[in-house]
Design an enzyme around this catalytic site. Structure first.
Site, short mmCIF file in Angstrom:
data_model
loop_
_atom_site.label_atom_id
_atom_site.label_comp_id
_atom_site.label_asym_id
_atom_site.label_seq_id
_atom_site.Cartn_x
_atom_site.Cartn_y
_atom_site.Cartn_z
N GLN A 151 81.51 -0.99 22.73
CA GLN A 151 82.13 0.20 23.30
C GLN A 151 83.53 -0.12 23.79
O GLN A 151 83.76 -1.19 24.37
CB GLN A 151 81.32 0.77 24.47
CG GLN A 151 81.90 2.06 25.02
CD GLN A 151 81.12 2.63 26.19
OE1 GLN A 151 81.56 2.55 27.33
NE2 GLN A 151 79.95 3.20 25.90
N SER A 161 84.21 6.40 28.84
CA SER A 161 83.89 5.87 27.51
C SER A 161 84.72 6.60 26.46
O SER A 161 84.85 7.82 26.49
CB SER A 161 82.41 6.06 27.21
OG SER A 161 81.61 5.44 28.19
N ASP A 167 74.58 2.71 27.54
CA ASP A 167 75.87 3.18 28.06
C ASP A 167 76.03 2.94 29.56
O ASP A 167 77.12 3.08 30.09
CB ASP A 167 76.03 4.67 27.75
CG ASP A 167 77.42 5.19 28.06
OD1 ASP A 167 78.40 4.51 27.70
OD2 ASP A 167 77.55 6.27 28.65
#
Length: 303
Positions: free
Chosen positions: A292, A242, A218
């Protein structure tokens, strides 16, 4: 479990590797009807919001605690619902959705102060044999030892975020062609690569390495979107969050050894950007794939 209240200017209470291991060492607080409950700490972050990779990794650890030891995570899909607060612990509720002959499915809901901050579903599988192939790692990537560290790029900046990126993360991150912390140098392309590994050795537990890989996945996955538009992290008024995160584990790899995260952004539109990533071992084995979508709000030139 309680967390000490800290301001963004204060230094972390733990060393980075100690903090990573402590965050992934969840407390089992017992089972209720159709769910298992765990709690975990929130790691310090300079802006007071919980790092998304931390919650992803903790959610996986919670789910891992409820499946047999010979079943390992192969896919995960999560949605970030609210920002987490570093001053409060997190509760993880695991629902045992299904256990079949080869696969198990778990749903983990993450809460702070009674409100959900992440919802994740993960699938686990027994080890099995079958068809096998994978894409090749790029061959034009310089070795990590030849690249500058985050500390090299940021040690002269006296700011809490710069100090965190430079020396308070548990992962060594080395960008190809260069980081975009302060400026975007060179071509404004949607592709980049990042070498990464933990600063210290991790225990041999394979599931811990899988969770730590989710944690690190991430960090930089939205950067190809920013790089494509010449937008550095230090851009005044930039907001990035995110929205969701998907990950597939293909093969086992240690994250206390160098892995290469090759990233690309196929599209950005409507205040959102999509990035994908392939994670390789140093010898070229494809370990995992990541996708993502994030919210990106960039101030206009008129503001």
């Amino acid at each position: 479990m309680t967390a000490s209240r800290r301001t963004p200017e204060e230094a972390p209470l733990q060393k980075p590797m100690e903090g990573l291991l402590a965050a992934l060492d969840l407390t089992d607080t017992g089972a209720r009807t159709n769910e298992d409950i765990f709690t975990g700490p929130s790691q310090w972050m300079p802006l007071g919001r919980v790092f998304g990779g931390q919650v992803l990794a903790q959610s996986l650890v919670a789910a891992m605690r409820t499946v047999p030891d010979d079943r390992h995570v192969h896919s995960m899909h999560g949605y970030f619902l609210r920002p987490g607060d570093v001053n409060h612990p997190i509760t993880f509720s695991v629902e045992r959705i299904h256990d079949g002959r080869s696969f198990s499915t778990r749903r983990t809901q993450c809460y702070q102060n009674g409100l959900p901050i992440l919802s994740m579903i993960a699938s686990f599988q027994d080890e099995d044999e079958g068809l096998e192939h994978h894409i090749q790692m790029p061959t034009d990537i310089p070795d990590p030892e030849s690249l500058p560290t985050a500390a090299d790029a940021l040690r002269h900046i006296d700011h809490s975020v710069a100090r965190y990126w430079a020396s308070e993360r548990p992962f060594d991150m080395r960008h190809v062609p260069s980081p975009i912390y302060l400026t975007v140098k060179g071509e404004h392309t949607s592709r980049q690569a990042v070498w990464m590994k933990t600063f210290g050795k991790l225990p041999d537990d394979p599931d811990l390495h899988r969770a730590a890989l989710a944690y690190a996945s991430d960090y930089s996955i939205m950067e190809p979107v920013l790089r494509r538009h010449g937008t550095a992290w230090s851009t005044p008024g930039l907001k990035v969050a995110s929205l969701d995160h998907a990950m597939w584990w293909h093969r086992f790899g240690r994250v206390d050894e160098w892995v290469l995260y090759v990233q690309d952004s196929p599209s950005a539109q409507g205040g959102r950007g999509l990035s994908t990533g392939s994670i390789f071992s140093r010898d070229g084995l494809l370990l995992a794939t990541v996708a993502q979508e994030g919210m990106l709000r960039v101030p206009s030139n008129e503001e």
